[in-house]
Design a protein around this motif. Structure first.
Motif, PDB file in Angstrom:
ATOM      1  N   GLU A   1      -9.961   8.168  -2.576  1.00 49.13           N
ATOM      2  CA  GLU A   1     -10.034   7.108  -1.572  1.00 49.13           C
ATOM      3  C   GLU A   1      -9.158   7.480  -0.372  1.00 49.13           C
ATOM      4  O   GLU A   1      -8.011   7.886  -0.525  1.00 49.13           O
ATOM      5  CB  GLU A   1      -9.541   5.800  -2.197  1.00 49.13           C
ATOM      6  CG  GLU A   1      -9.477   4.627  -1.261  1.00 49.13           C
ATOM      7  CD  GLU A   1      -8.875   3.406  -1.940  1.00 49.13           C
ATOM      8  OE1 GLU A   1      -9.505   2.336  -1.846  1.00 49.13           O
ATOM      9  OE2 GLU A   1      -7.798   3.519  -2.564  1.00 49.13           O
TER      10      GLU A   1
ATOM     11  N   ALA B   1       0.832  -1.213   0.000  1.00 51.55           N
ATOM     12  CA  ALA B   1       0.000   0.000   0.000  1.00 51.55           C
ATOM     13  C   ALA B   1       0.865   1.261   0.000  1.00 51.55           C
ATOM     14  O   ALA B   1       0.582   2.215  -0.736  1.00 51.55           O
ATOM     15  CB  ALA B   1      -0.937  -0.004   1.201  1.00 51.55           C
TER      16      ALA B   1
ATOM     17  N   HIS C   1       1.137   3.990  -3.078  1.00 52.16           N
ATOM     18  CA  HIS C   1       0.751   5.387  -2.854  1.00 52.16           C
ATOM     19  C   HIS C   1       1.880   6.338  -3.248  1.00 52.16           C
ATOM     20  O   HIS C   1       1.633   7.348  -3.914  1.00 52.16           O
ATOM     21  CB  HIS C   1       0.345   5.603  -1.400  1.00 52.16           C
ATOM     22  CG  HIS C   1      -0.278   6.938  -1.173  1.00 52.16           C
ATOM     23  ND1 HIS C   1      -1.417   7.353  -1.840  1.00 52.16           N
ATOM     24  CD2 HIS C   1       0.078   7.965  -0.377  1.00 52.16           C
ATOM     25  CE1 HIS C   1      -1.729   8.573  -1.456  1.00 52.16           C
ATOM     26  NE2 HIS C   1      -0.834   8.967  -0.567  1.00 52.16           N
TER      27      HIS C   1
ATOM     28  N   HIS D   1      -9.014   3.327   3.682  1.00 53.38           N
ATOM     29  CA  HIS D   1      -9.638   2.438   2.691  1.00 53.38           C
ATOM     30  C   HIS D   1      -8.594   1.840   1.742  1.00 53.38           C
ATOM     31  O   HIS D   1      -8.727   0.704   1.299  1.00 53.38           O
ATOM     32  CB  HIS D   1     -10.738   3.170   1.916  1.00 53.38           C
ATOM     33  CG  HIS D   1     -11.980   3.314   2.726  1.00 53.38           C
ATOM     34  ND1 HIS D   1     -12.335   4.494   3.344  1.00 53.38           N
ATOM     35  CD2 HIS D   1     -12.925   2.414   3.059  1.00 53.38           C
ATOM     36  CE1 HIS D   1     -13.454   4.306   4.014  1.00 53.38           C
ATOM     37  NE2 HIS D   1     -13.834   3.052   3.863  1.00 53.38           N
ATOM     38  N   ARG D   2      -7.545   2.614   1.455  1.00 49.35           N
ATOM     39  CA  ARG D   2      -6.466   2.073   0.619  1.00 49.35           C
ATOM     40  C   ARG D   2      -5.790   0.902   1.341  1.00 49.35           C
ATOM     41  O   ARG D   2      -5.519  -0.137   0.737  1.00 49.35           O
ATOM     42  CB  ARG D   2      -5.442   3.170   0.299  1.00 49.35           C
ATOM     43  CG  ARG D   2      -4.301   2.671  -0.573  1.00 49.35           C
ATOM     44  CD  ARG D   2      -3.307   3.759  -0.962  1.00 49.35           C
ATOM     45  NE  ARG D   2      -2.575   4.272   0.179  1.00 49.35           N
ATOM     46  CZ  ARG D   2      -2.755   5.460   0.745  1.00 49.35           C
ATOM     47  NH1 ARG D   2      -3.644   6.304   0.268  1.00 49.35           N
ATOM     48  NH2 ARG D   2      -2.041   5.827   1.790  1.00 49.35           N
TER      49      ARG D   2
ATOM     50  N   ARG E   1      -7.979  -2.053   1.050  1.00 52.97           N
ATOM     51  CA  ARG E   1      -7.958  -2.577  -0.326  1.00 52.97           C
ATOM     52  C   ARG E   1      -6.701  -3.412  -0.573  1.00 52.97           C
ATOM     53  O   ARG E   1      -6.732  -4.409  -1.289  1.00 52.97           O
ATOM     54  CB  ARG E   1      -8.035  -1.418  -1.324  1.00 52.97           C
ATOM     55  CG  ARG E   1      -7.993  -1.860  -2.777  1.00 52.97           C
ATOM     56  CD  ARG E   1      -8.333  -0.740  -3.753  1.00 52.97           C
ATOM     57  NE  ARG E   1      -7.661   0.514  -3.532  1.00 52.97           N
ATOM     58  CZ  ARG E   1      -6.453   0.838  -4.018  1.00 52.97           C
ATOM     59  NH1 ARG E   1      -5.773  -0.041  -4.748  1.00 52.97           N
ATOM     60  NH2 ARG E   1      -5.935   2.019  -3.782  1.00 52.97           N
TER      61      ARG E   1
ATOM     62  N   ASN F   1      -4.991  11.020   0.742  1.00 54.33           N
ATOM     63  CA  ASN F   1      -5.997  10.351  -0.088  1.00 54.33           C
ATOM     64  C   ASN F   1      -5.370   9.911  -1.399  1.00 54.33           C
ATOM     65  O   ASN F   1      -4.454  10.559  -1.905  1.00 54.33           O
ATOM     66  CB  ASN F   1      -7.171  11.281  -0.383  1.00 54.33           C
ATOM     67  CG  ASN F   1      -7.997  11.564   0.847  1.00 54.33           C
ATOM     68  OD1 ASN F   1      -7.947  10.830   1.830  1.00 54.33           O
ATOM     69  ND2 ASN F   1      -8.749  12.638   0.809  1.00 54.33           N
ATOM     70  N   SER F   2      -5.905   8.840  -1.949  1.00 50.30           N
ATOM     71  CA  SER F   2      -5.480   8.403  -3.276  1.00 50.30           C
ATOM     72  C   SER F   2      -5.966   9.410  -4.305  1.00 50.30           C
ATOM     73  O   SER F   2      -6.819  10.255  -4.016  1.00 50.30           O
ATOM     74  CB  SER F   2      -6.053   7.012  -3.577  1.00 50.30           C
ATOM     75  OG  SER F   2      -5.518   6.071  -2.679  1.00 50.30           O
TER      76      SER F   2
END
Length: 171
Positions: A83, A61, A65, A87-88, A91, A78-79
């Motif tokens: 996101e 992750a 990123h 939440h990343r 995922r 945030n992505s």
């Protein structure tokens, strides 16, 4: 001498409930990732905290990123698609059967030249109260360290760094 760009985003901490995830494959840290982790763990030990251990999910992750921030020319927890960092992490599989929730924190930075080194990034994080709080959070036990280098906002050889830390809380 070039230095770390001063706009390091505030650290984020989150506590949420998660669902089970599939196991992940082991990864090998790059030399700069190892250096950053060694610095983080050294300061944790000097504060009587346990060393952070690598989580494959958090490592994947954090690397993704950092790469995305360089590739998409942005800087945020945030992505690119909005996101959230928590939440990343989910995922990428930072959850485990039998866990009801977890706590996670993230530090990000960018720099170029000597400002992009592991030492410079670590020093900047330790001089920032919210970033320091993530590094010295006694609840956190697992870590992923991601670094990506490229042209960012028209500046060549910029390094984006992401430190994702977390812990799973069992039932």
């Amino acid at each position: 001498m070039k230095r770390l760009v001063p706009c390091i985003i505030l650290a984020a901490c989150s506590m949420i409930f998660v669902a089970p995830a599939a196991p992940a494959q082991a990864l090998t840290l790059t030399k700069p990732e190892k250096q950053l982790l060694a610095l983080v763990n050294h300061v944790r030990v000097t504060h009587n905290l346990p060393k952070l251990t690598i989580s494959t999910c958090l490592e994947r992750a954090s690397r993704a990123h950092s790469r995305e921030m360089v590739r998409r020319d942005y800087f945020s927890h945030n992505s690119y698609n909005g996101e959230s960092f928590s939440h990343r992490l989910i995922r990428f599989g930072f959850s485990q059967s039998g866990c009801k929730r977890w706590t996670a924190g993230e530090d990000i930075a960018y720099g170029y030249g000597s400002g992009g080194t592991a030492k410079a990034v670590f020093r900047a994080w330790m001089h920032s109260k919210p970033h320091r709080a993530v590094i010295l959070d006694k609840r956190l036990r697992r870590v992923g360290v991601g670094r990506a280098k490229g042209t960012w906002k028209g500046i060549p050889d910029v390094v984006c760094s992401t430190l994702d830390c977390g812990t799973r809380i069992l039932f």
